[in-house]
Design a protein around this motif. Structure first.
Motif, PDB file in Angstrom:
ATOM      1  N   ASN A 199       0.863  -1.171   0.000  1.00  0.00           N
ATOM      2  CA  ASN A 199       0.000   0.000   0.000  1.00  0.00           C
ATOM      3  C   ASN A 199       0.909   1.233   0.000  1.00  0.00           C
ATOM      4  OD1 ASN A 199      -1.803   2.081   0.713  1.00  0.00           O
ATOM      5  ND2 ASN A 199      -3.076   0.635   1.868  1.00  0.00           N
ATOM      6  N   CYS A 200       0.658   2.189  -0.890  1.00  0.00           N
ATOM      7  CA  CYS A 200       1.536   3.375  -0.962  1.00  0.00           C
ATOM      8  C   CYS A 200       1.556   4.147   0.360  1.00  0.00           C
ATOM      9  CB  CYS A 200       1.129   4.292  -2.122  1.00  0.00           C
ATOM     10  SG  CYS A 200      -0.535   4.970  -1.983  1.00  0.00           S
ATOM     11  N   VAL A 201       0.479   4.034   1.110  1.00  0.00           N
ATOM     12  CA  VAL A 201       0.397   4.715   2.408  1.00  0.00           C
ATOM     13  C   VAL A 201       1.459   4.196   3.388  1.00  0.00           C
ATOM     14  CG1 VAL A 201      -1.126   4.998   4.422  1.00  0.00           C
ATOM     15  CG2 VAL A 201      -2.027   5.303   2.117  1.00  0.00           C
ATOM     16  N   ARG A 202       1.813   2.936   3.265  1.00  0.00           N
ATOM     17  CA  ARG A 202       2.886   2.393   4.102  1.00  0.00           C
ATOM     18  C   ARG A 202       4.246   2.494   3.412  1.00  0.00           C
ATOM     19  NH1 ARG A 202      -1.050  -1.699   4.637  1.00  0.00           N
ATOM     20  NH2 ARG A 202       0.093  -2.864   3.059  1.00  0.00           N
ATOM     21  N   ALA A 203       4.249   2.329   2.083  1.00  0.00           N
ATOM     22  CA  ALA A 203       5.524   2.280   1.363  1.00  0.00           C
ATOM     23  C   ALA A 203       6.245   3.633   1.349  1.00  0.00           C
ATOM     24  CB  ALA A 203       5.302   1.791  -0.065  1.00  0.00           C
ATOM     25  N   LEU A 204       5.505   4.706   1.147  1.00  0.00           N
ATOM     26  CA  LEU A 204       6.173   6.021   1.019  1.00  0.00           C
ATOM     27  C   LEU A 204       6.953   6.419   2.267  1.00  0.00           C
ATOM     28  CD1 LEU A 204       6.244   8.665  -1.011  1.00  0.00           C
ATOM     29  CD2 LEU A 204       5.350   6.489  -1.818  1.00  0.00           C
ATOM     30  N   PRO A 205       6.338   6.339   3.461  1.00  0.00           N
ATOM     31  CA  PRO A 205       7.121   6.691   4.657  1.00  0.00           C
ATOM     32  C   PRO A 205       8.371   5.817   4.811  1.00  0.00           C
ATOM     33  CG  PRO A 205       4.786   6.484   5.199  1.00  0.00           C
ATOM     34  CD  PRO A 205       4.943   6.020   3.782  1.00  0.00           C
ATOM     35  N   LEU A 206       8.275   4.559   4.406  1.00  0.00           N
ATOM     36  CA  LEU A 206       9.445   3.677   4.487  1.00  0.00           C
ATOM     37  C   LEU A 206      10.509   4.082   3.471  1.00  0.00           C
ATOM     38  CD1 LEU A 206       7.693   0.224   5.040  1.00  0.00           C
ATOM     39  CD2 LEU A 206       9.147   1.455   6.682  1.00  0.00           C
ATOM     40  N   MET A 207      10.081   4.569   2.327  1.00  0.00           N
ATOM     41  CA  MET A 207      11.046   5.046   1.335  1.00  0.00           C
ATOM     42  C   MET A 207      11.770   6.285   1.847  1.00  0.00           C
ATOM     43  SD  MET A 207       9.095   4.455  -2.323  1.00  0.00           S
ATOM     44  CE  MET A 207      10.577   4.487  -3.354  1.00  0.00           C
ATOM     45  N   VAL A 208      11.006   7.151   2.510  1.00  0.00           N
ATOM     46  CA  VAL A 208      11.612   8.352   3.102  1.00  0.00           C
ATOM     47  C   VAL A 208      12.677   7.951   4.133  1.00  0.00           C
ATOM     48  CG1 VAL A 208      11.133  10.332   4.634  1.00  0.00           C
ATOM     49  CG2 VAL A 208       9.609   9.851   2.685  1.00  0.00           C
ATOM     50  N   LYS A 209      12.299   7.013   4.980  1.00  0.00           N
ATOM     51  CA  LYS A 209      13.201   6.527   6.036  1.00  0.00           C
ATOM     52  C   LYS A 209      14.479   5.919   5.421  1.00  0.00           C
ATOM     53  CE  LYS A 209      12.931   3.310   9.886  1.00  0.00           C
ATOM     54  NZ  LYS A 209      12.110   2.188  10.424  1.00  0.00           N
ATOM     55  N   GLN A 210      14.297   5.075   4.403  1.00  0.00           N
ATOM     56  CA  GLN A 210      15.444   4.452   3.741  1.00  0.00           C
ATOM     57  C   GLN A 210      16.314   5.489   3.032  1.00  0.00           C
ATOM     58  OE1 GLN A 210      16.668   1.429   3.960  1.00  0.00           O
ATOM     59  NE2 GLN A 210      14.969   0.681   5.202  1.00  0.00           N
ATOM     60  N   ALA A 211      15.657   6.458   2.419  1.00  0.00           N
ATOM     61  CA  ALA A 211      16.414   7.475   1.676  1.00  0.00           C
ATOM     62  C   ALA A 211      17.332   8.265   2.608  1.00  0.00           C
ATOM     63  CB  ALA A 211      15.457   8.409   0.935  1.00  0.00           C
ATOM     64  N   LYS A 212      16.848   8.535   3.815  1.00  0.00           N
ATOM     65  CA  LYS A 212      17.666   9.264   4.800  1.00  0.00           C
ATOM     66  C   LYS A 212      18.950   8.497   5.114  1.00  0.00           C
ATOM     67  CE  LYS A 212      14.003  11.783   7.150  1.00  0.00           C
ATOM     68  NZ  LYS A 212      13.024  11.683   8.260  1.00  0.00           N
ATOM     69  N   VAL A 213      18.820   7.193   5.260  1.00  0.00           N
ATOM     70  CA  VAL A 213      19.973   6.349   5.566  1.00  0.00           C
ATOM     71  C   VAL A 213      20.851   6.161   4.324  1.00  0.00           C
ATOM     72  CG1 VAL A 213      20.700   4.038   6.324  1.00  0.00           C
ATOM     73  CG2 VAL A 213      18.644   5.096   7.318  1.00  0.00           C
ATOM     74  N   MET A 214      20.215   5.792   3.214  1.00  0.00           N
ATOM     75  CA  MET A 214      20.965   5.357   2.040  1.00  0.00           C
ATOM     76  C   MET A 214      21.626   6.482   1.267  1.00  0.00           C
ATOM     77  SD  MET A 214      18.394   2.284   0.854  1.00  0.00           S
ATOM     78  CE  MET A 214      19.195   1.954  -0.712  1.00  0.00           C
ATOM     79  N   LYS A 215      21.209   7.716   1.518  1.00  0.00           N
ATOM     80  CA  LYS A 215      21.872   8.797   0.774  1.00  0.00           C
ATOM     81  C   LYS A 215      23.304   9.030   1.260  1.00  0.00           C
ATOM     82  CE  LYS A 215      20.307  12.935   3.173  1.00  0.00           C
ATOM     83  NZ  LYS A 215      20.089  14.344   2.965  1.00  0.00           N
ATOM     84  N   THR A 216      23.657   8.396   2.379  1.00  0.00           N
ATOM     85  CA  THR A 216      25.041   8.457   2.848  1.00  0.00           C
ATOM     86  C   THR A 216      25.898   7.334   2.235  1.00  0.00           C
ATOM     87  OG1 THR A 216      24.629   7.007   4.744  1.00  0.00           O
ATOM     88  CG2 THR A 216      24.246   9.358   5.083  1.00  0.00           C
ATOM     89  N   PHE A 217      25.249   6.374   1.566  1.00  0.00           N
ATOM     90  CA  PHE A 217      25.985   5.248   0.968  1.00  0.00           C
ATOM     91  C   PHE A 217      26.753   5.720  -0.257  1.00  0.00           C
ATOM     92  CE2 PHE A 217      22.917   1.548   2.338  1.00  0.00           C
ATOM     93  CZ  PHE A 217      23.015   1.966   3.654  1.00  0.00           C
ATOM     94  N   ASP A 218      27.874   5.030  -0.574  1.00  0.00           N
ATOM     95  CA  ASP A 218      28.537   5.381  -1.833  1.00  0.00           C
ATOM     96  C   ASP A 218      27.909   4.619  -2.998  1.00  0.00           C
ATOM     97  OD1 ASP A 218      29.800   2.852  -2.095  1.00  0.00           O
ATOM     98  OD2 ASP A 218      31.395   3.509  -0.741  1.00  0.00           O
ATOM     99  N   LYS A 219      28.222   5.044  -4.200  1.00  0.00           N
ATOM    100  CA  LYS A 219      27.571   4.453  -5.380  1.00  0.00           C
ATOM    101  C   LYS A 219      27.769   2.948  -5.489  1.00  0.00           C
ATOM    102  CE  LYS A 219      26.841   8.404  -8.285  1.00  0.00           C
ATOM    103  NZ  LYS A 219      26.827   8.983  -9.633  1.00  0.00           N
TER     104      LYS A 219
END
Lengths: 256, 256
Positions: A199-219
């Motif tokens: 459900n997008c209602v659950r998926a979007l907040p999880l994507m936000v959460k992951q993006a916060k963490v993963m944007k520190t990862f290298d390519k």
């Protein structure tokens, strides 16, 4: 009628009310209500939770969006009514454009959705009015309209609750498609490069959460996550999960 | 946008248009559109055909209605929008009363549904306005209202697309319930004495057809048909069918 938090389907009914509100405000159309109902049935079959296969798809999606040099989030009426806040949050974290893209396109609805996204903090919303002056091949009527600075130019597109023929047309243009689709059997689910069966209602907040963490990862790390993800296998896991659950649901209750 | 008969989901979309028309005419409410969408998902899982378990339930239902000395058909907005003609036809064949019974009750909707049924040839429609002056126990608000000459007095009630708590309340009153419910997991499906797991758009014409044949049967034959029917087993067959189909659907396509 005030809904009790103790109601066994509280979350589902709360989401539904959000959509009916969007309908009354002119953001959602009749067919959007019907489509949502279909989604509710699948969400029930998924146990109304983000399952492990969805979480894996979410991680791969965020990796793909962070690796893209022109990511975009395509927003329709239902997606806007349900997730506007997290759409804007995610767009900032992954530096993605946002484009309004409606099945039943009217200028009034485009503007309402634009206003909603701007209220949530979006700096710019593509695809509204005159801006949507390009067309994509293989799609009839107004639904072909896209923004030349948006969908036409983007290389990775996140979409939710999208119809199959448009997803197909975008794939033919060589776009990398990330779809949030609660129905693992839909054409969109099968056509996408990465399908998040949730459900997008659950998926979007999880994507936000992951993006916060993963944007520190290298390519290299991001590419590794992406490489280890197999969409066909992931969809197959979703189907197996639903089928298994159905056989075990007889003791549960579904409030019709 | 004219719908092509060649569209893989022509029938489903045609039914949906009928419902949207009912919505625009004030017969169907927003929540009815959502509920229909949920039904569409189940219908897809059923293969959008009347399966053998449904046909058996239809025969048992017609037997039960023909044996009843006070049968009644309960009609809500979606049921009226989709099946008014066959509701009236069936009511004549089985000599059943017809009562309007709405989840979201307003006098205006009651009257619109009454008018629709009368246009299709109904002589009398119960449950409209002042007529619905009795109440059933265990149901909150306006939804408890029933006609003292209708649901309150009937012993066998055919209903479709009904919510679980009302079905439960009617069972507690000792009514024999025949439910058309496309979701074999719903509370209504489980609560009913006979559950027809099918789309009402297909089930009703088949009930009419069966009633024409079976009304010539003697009571002994009808009782025999009823005796050989087991609702629990029938529901279980429906679930097994869906679960089996899901595992085999990966090659099919669903147009979202």
């Amino acid at each position: 009628m005030r809904l009790s938090r103790l109601h066994p389907r509280y979350e589902s009914l709360r989401i539904r009310d959000k959509l009916v509100k969007g309908f009354k405000e002119g953001i959602v159309v009749e067919h959007g209500l019907l489509a949502h109902g279909r989604g509710e049935a699948f969400d029930y079959l998924l146990g109304e939770r983000t399952q492990d296969f969805a979480l894996e798809a979410i991680k791969a999606s965020v990796a793909s969006l962070l690796l893209s040099n022109y990511p975009l989030i395509s927003v329709n009426g239902n997606f806007a009514a349900l997730c506007s806040r997290d759409i804007v949050r995610l767009s900032k974290l992954i530096k993605a454009k946002i484009e309004v893209n409606l099945f039943h396109r009217t200028l009034e609805r485009e503007k309402k959705i634009e206003a909603l996204l701007i209220k949530q903090g979006a700096k710019e919303v593509l695809g509204v009015g005159e801006r949507a002056k390009a067309k994509i091949e293989g799609i009839a009527s107004k639904r072909a309209k896209v923004d030349p600075e948006g969908i036409l130019k983007a290389n990775t597109i996140l979409l939710a609750l999208e119809d199959g023929d448009r997803t197909e047309a975008l794939r033919k243009l060589g776009k990398r498609i990330i779809a949030i689709d609660i129905n693992p059997l839909s054409r969109t689910a099968k056509m996408a490069n990465i399908t998040i069966v949730d459900n997008c209602v659950r998926a979007l907040p999880l994507m936000v959460k992951q993006a916060k963490v993963m944007k520190t990862f290298d390519k290299g790390e991001l590419r590794e996550i992406l490489k280890n993800f197999n969409n066909e296998k992931n969809l197959s896991r979703a189907l197996k999960f639903i089928s298994f659950r159905l056989r075990n649901l007889e003791r549960d209750s579904w409030i019709a």
